[in-house]
Design an enzyme around this catalytic site. Structure first.
Site, PDB file in Angstrom:
ATOM      1  N   LEU B  65      21.800   6.446   0.841  1.00  0.00           N
ATOM      2  CA  LEU B  65      23.010   6.268   1.653  1.00  0.00           C
ATOM      3  C   LEU B  65      24.166   5.593   0.914  1.00  0.00           C
ATOM      4  O   LEU B  65      25.307   5.744   1.303  1.00  0.00           O
ATOM      5  CB  LEU B  65      22.677   5.430   2.891  1.00  0.00           C
ATOM      6  CG  LEU B  65      21.941   6.150   4.010  1.00  0.00           C
ATOM      7  CD1 LEU B  65      21.595   5.158   5.108  1.00  0.00           C
ATOM      8  CD2 LEU B  65      22.770   7.294   4.572  1.00  0.00           C
ATOM      9  N   HIS B 181       7.634   9.049  -5.980  1.00  0.00           N
ATOM     10  CA  HIS B 181       8.536   9.736  -6.924  1.00  0.00           C
ATOM     11  C   HIS B 181       7.648  10.151  -8.088  1.00  0.00           C
ATOM     12  O   HIS B 181       7.215   9.301  -8.869  1.00  0.00           O
ATOM     13  CB  HIS B 181       9.637   8.770  -7.377  1.00  0.00           C
ATOM     14  CG  HIS B 181      10.464   9.256  -8.530  1.00  0.00           C
ATOM     15  ND1 HIS B 181      11.426  10.232  -8.405  1.00  0.00           N
ATOM     16  CD2 HIS B 181      10.470   8.910  -9.839  1.00  0.00           C
ATOM     17  CE1 HIS B 181      11.996  10.445  -9.586  1.00  0.00           C
ATOM     18  NE2 HIS B 181      11.439   9.661 -10.469  1.00  0.00           N
ATOM     19  N   HIS B 234      10.730  15.472  -3.963  1.00  0.00           N
ATOM     20  CA  HIS B 234      11.379  16.397  -4.917  1.00  0.00           C
ATOM     21  C   HIS B 234      10.466  16.940  -6.020  1.00  0.00           C
ATOM     22  O   HIS B 234      10.720  16.719  -7.199  1.00  0.00           O
ATOM     23  CB  HIS B 234      12.673  15.819  -5.507  1.00  0.00           C
ATOM     24  CG  HIS B 234      12.619  14.411  -6.028  1.00  0.00           C
ATOM     25  ND1 HIS B 234      13.689  13.570  -5.977  1.00  0.00           N
ATOM     26  CD2 HIS B 234      11.635  13.701  -6.620  1.00  0.00           C
ATOM     27  CE1 HIS B 234      13.376  12.417  -6.508  1.00  0.00           C
ATOM     28  NE2 HIS B 234      12.134  12.471  -6.905  1.00  0.00           N
ATOM     29  N   ASP B 307      17.917  15.367  -1.070  1.00  0.00           N
ATOM     30  CA  ASP B 307      17.849  14.421  -2.183  1.00  0.00           C
ATOM     31  C   ASP B 307      19.257  13.952  -2.558  1.00  0.00           C
ATOM     32  O   ASP B 307      19.609  13.820  -3.723  1.00  0.00           O
ATOM     33  CB  ASP B 307      17.149  15.045  -3.390  1.00  0.00           C
ATOM     34  CG  ASP B 307      16.586  13.987  -4.322  1.00  0.00           C
ATOM     35  OD1 ASP B 307      16.571  12.804  -3.955  1.00  0.00           O
ATOM     36  OD2 ASP B 307      16.157  14.348  -5.440  1.00  0.00           O
TER      37      ASP B 307
END
Lengths: 310, 424
Positions: B65, B181, B234, B307
């Protein structure tokens, strides 16, 4: 074909462009030996040597080349400290535009930095070495040195030896030599070999004796201390034992094979003094001489294009 | 707020199997009814959809954000604007902000800030470790109680095998997936591009493809050991999706998402040192891009997330290796996904499921559905209307799109949050 306004890389250059630059450089080499000068060619033009990384020899070579052509030469060394003050590369570009610089020679520790500057400055940008990307004038001076001794580049076999992964000199030489018809071998330990080397159409050797077998030119690269501390090579003595160039190893090459090194040398790490200093085999001093001639040719060509663009 | 009838639309909702022409009636911010033959009540505002597709508001499960700590890149207000323009009504916010979201009060704060926008539900991820530093476990139970949707350290991998084992195990008591991740930090250190011929040519430090599969292979084994719920953010390589495919086949609770750049672009996008295409993980070779596109179709990939990683010009106008990795993605999430549909292999229903019902289920969100009684979070889009992505003219603050100049078919016409129009 639109002539390039900058010299950022050898990759993408065509054989006639390279051949013409070498021919012009050859004429400057003869002129320099005769002791004459060409001081009117770049008279009134400003050349700035912008070095973000120390390099006495490359900077001096460009400085001499610029002065022999009559340019006003200014050296700017940008230390890491002013980068730390927050001035960005693009701030620097704005400053240079305000100074109305015509020719900008850039050395930077980051790949692509001269290309980034070239987008923002009015001057013709000459890459004097960027990160692990390219060092085009080094490859041109190496080619000129070889061509003067051997009369040609095509058909020769050149072994580039040592830390190829981190070498901009190796990349520029690979593109230039293969473009001009030479066969290139890469010799070094697997940890210092760039990924995808075979896909660039090159022969890779991890055994130096085999790699030097029958070659015309042995091109050594500098091994930086940092490679040892980062664990890519265990020690300098181990490196020299397997990848250092001494007389015994050089005997594997053709009997008239020549030795080159872009400098500065680490004697006893990648090259033995007996080989480096052998006038019959070593081209190292001649490389330095040709460096000035090649840079004069590059400044000449880009300086003229600058005038036409204005 | 007036009640609403969306008429002449193609209703598409994978969560209920709805796929056909009709209309949808909203009363009191909720979906009252839908079907092919609803009447036209007099007391409602009528919107003629002219045959466009009406689906649930998109649920984007991976967004940075900018707030707190990086307001110069993006604020919650500017992100909400970009999200609404992209048809997104719910997003999961990454916790690696400054400070990191590792305290129950911060989880609560983010949820409230989302509500205050009036257009967006923010589902906060909480940090797995304090400060997202990868050292001490955060208070997963308290964070979950405060409303954390799941746990992650954002763009930092949990490197320690022991710590990863413990959090996968401990989080089982409270629910909430562990989102990794997938990139081995020691292999990735200093890297700027995928290792290979292109990185060699550009003189850029490379990260080997296996940096991703190594973490995925390790963590799948830890999921088997602990019975934990594991999600990979991702994913981008062929080998990774194969490992996840096998883990799912085995019955492990392992899921994953990918982001549009990994099925739409390949590594050649970084040619000429284009830093807007510098992402983390880096763009991959074409064969990997194709494997990601195929894994969308066969169901191995559970969700498409933007993403979104906002960056400003100063983060990007640097030599490539020094430039910050990350791309803006909110406004292009739907359009780039639809390119896979127009390419002919992904069905429209699959595409919408990957953007709505499937991520909603992973996050425990009430959104992502057109079920009767659900909040009227809606996205109306024309699947063929053309537009062009232009950095500098995107909604929101962040302009660092890796898709600059890309021509797209499929445009959001309107977005509604709890029955209130927030875009279009």
């Amino acid at each position: 074909m639109q002539p390039q306004r900058h010299l950022l890389a050898i990759e993408g250059m065509y054989p006639p462009e390279i051949g013409q630059l070498l021919d012009l450089a050859e004429s400057y080499a003869l002129l320099n030996r005769s002791g004459k000068t060409q001081r009117d060619l770049l008279r009134g033009r400003t050349l700035i040597n912008l070095f973000f990384e120390d390099s006495t020899r490359t900077r001096t070579s460009f400085e001499l080349a610029g002065k022999r052509l009559g340019a006003d030469v200014i050296n700017m060394s940008v230390s890491a400290s002013s980068v730390n003050k927050g001035e960005t590369l693009l701030d620097t570009a704005a400053t240079l535009n305000a100074m109305q610089c015509d020719l900008l020679v850039v050395r930077h520790d980051q790949s692509g930095a001269p290309a980034l500057l070239a987008q923002k400055v009015d001057a013709a940008v000459i890459n004097a070495g960027d990160g692990t990307h390219e060092h085009p004038t080094q490859a041109l001076l190496d080619a000129l040195t070889i061509r003067r001794r051997r009369g040609r580049l095509d058909g020769l076999t050149v072994a580039i030896c040592g830390d190829i992964a981190h070498s901009r000199v190796a990349r520029s030489n690979i593109y230039l030599l293969t473009t001009m018809g030479a066969a290139v071998r890469l010799v070094g330990p697997p940890t210092l070999m760039p990924a995808g080397a075979e896909r660039l159409g090159l022969q890779v050797f991890h055994d130096m004796d085999a790699g030097l077998e029958g070659v015309d030119i042995v091109m050594m690269l500098r091994l930086q201390r940092e490679r040892m501390t980062r664990g890519l090579v265990p020690s300098a003595r181990e490196f020299f034992r397997f990848y250092g160039l001494d007389a015994a190893r050089l005997a594997r090459a053709r009997p008239d094979a020549l030795v080159m090194h872009p400098g500065p040398m680490n004697r006893g790490v990648e090259i033995d003094s007996a080989v480096a200093d052998d006038p019959a085999r070593s081209l190292i001093r001649e490389q330095v001489e040709m460096g000035v001639a090649v840079r004069m040719a590059v400044l000449d060509v880009l300086g003229r294009r600058q005038i036409r663009n204005v | 707020m007036p009640d609403l009838l969306l008429d002449h639309v193609h209703l598409l909702d994978p969560s209920t199997g709805l796929d056909g022409s009709g209309s949808l009636l909203v009363r009191g911010g909720r979906i009252l009814d839908h079907g092919p033959a609803l009447g036209r009540p007099d007391d409602v505002e009528i919107i003629d959809g002219d045959g466009a597709i009406l689906c649930p508001g998109l649920v984007d499960m991976r967004v940075a954000l900018g707030e707190p700590g990086f307001e110069y890149r993006e604020t919650i207000a500017s992100a909400a604007q970009a999200a609404a323009a992209g048809g997104i009504t719910t997003l999961a916010a990454l916790p690696d902000s400054a400070p990191a979201i590792d305290d129950p009060a911060l989880v609560f704060l983010l949820r409230s800030r989302g509500e205050a926008t009036g257009s967006l539900t923010i589902l906060p991820y909480a940090a797995i470790t304090r400060g997202c530093r990868g050292e001490e476990m955060a208070e997963l139970g308290l964070l979950r109680e405060a409303g954390a949707a799941a746990f992650t350290d954002g763009k930092r991998a949990v490197a320690s095998t022991q710590l990863m084992r413990r959090v996968l195990s401990y989080a089982r008591a409270f629910g909430g997936r562990i989102v990794q991740h997938p990139e081995d930090p020691s292999l990735a250190e200093g890297g700027a591009a995928t290792e290979g011929e292109l990185a060699t040519r550009l003189g850029l430090p490379g990260i080997p493809l296996v940096a991703e599969a190594i973490i995925v292979a390790r963590d799948v084994r830890l999921a088997r050991l602990t019975g934990g719920a594991l999600h990979f953010g991702h994913v981008s390589t062929a080998e990774t999706v194969e490992l996840i495919r096998r883990a799912k086949h085995e019955g492990l609770d392992v899921t994953c998402d990918t982001a549009p750049p990994y099925f739409d672009l390949n590594e050649t996008a970084i040619g000429d040192y284009r830093t807007y295409s510098k992402l983390s993980p880096p763009l991959r070779p074409e064969a990997d891009r194709q494997a990601i596109a195929a894994a969308l179709i066969d169901g191995t990939i559970d969700a498409i997330a933007s993403d979104h990683q906002p960056r400003d010009a100063d983060d990007k106008r640097l030599p490539f290796a020094q430039a910050s990795a990350g791309g803006a993605g909110l406004a292009t999430l739907l359009g780039i996904t639809l390119a896979q549909v127009h390419g002919g292999r992904l069905s429209m229903a699959q595409a919408v499921a990957l953007l709505t019902s499937r991520p909603a289920r992973l996050l425990g969100s009430r959104g992502g559905t057109l079920a009767r009684g659900a909040p009227a979070d809606l996205c109306l889009f024309h699947p063929e209307r053309a537009w062009q992505v232009q950095a500098g003219r995107m909604p929101g603050k962040a302009q660092n799109t890796p898709f600059d100049g890309r021509a797209l078919e499929g445009r959001v016409l309107g977005t509604w949050k709890a029955g209130r129009r927030v875009f279009g």
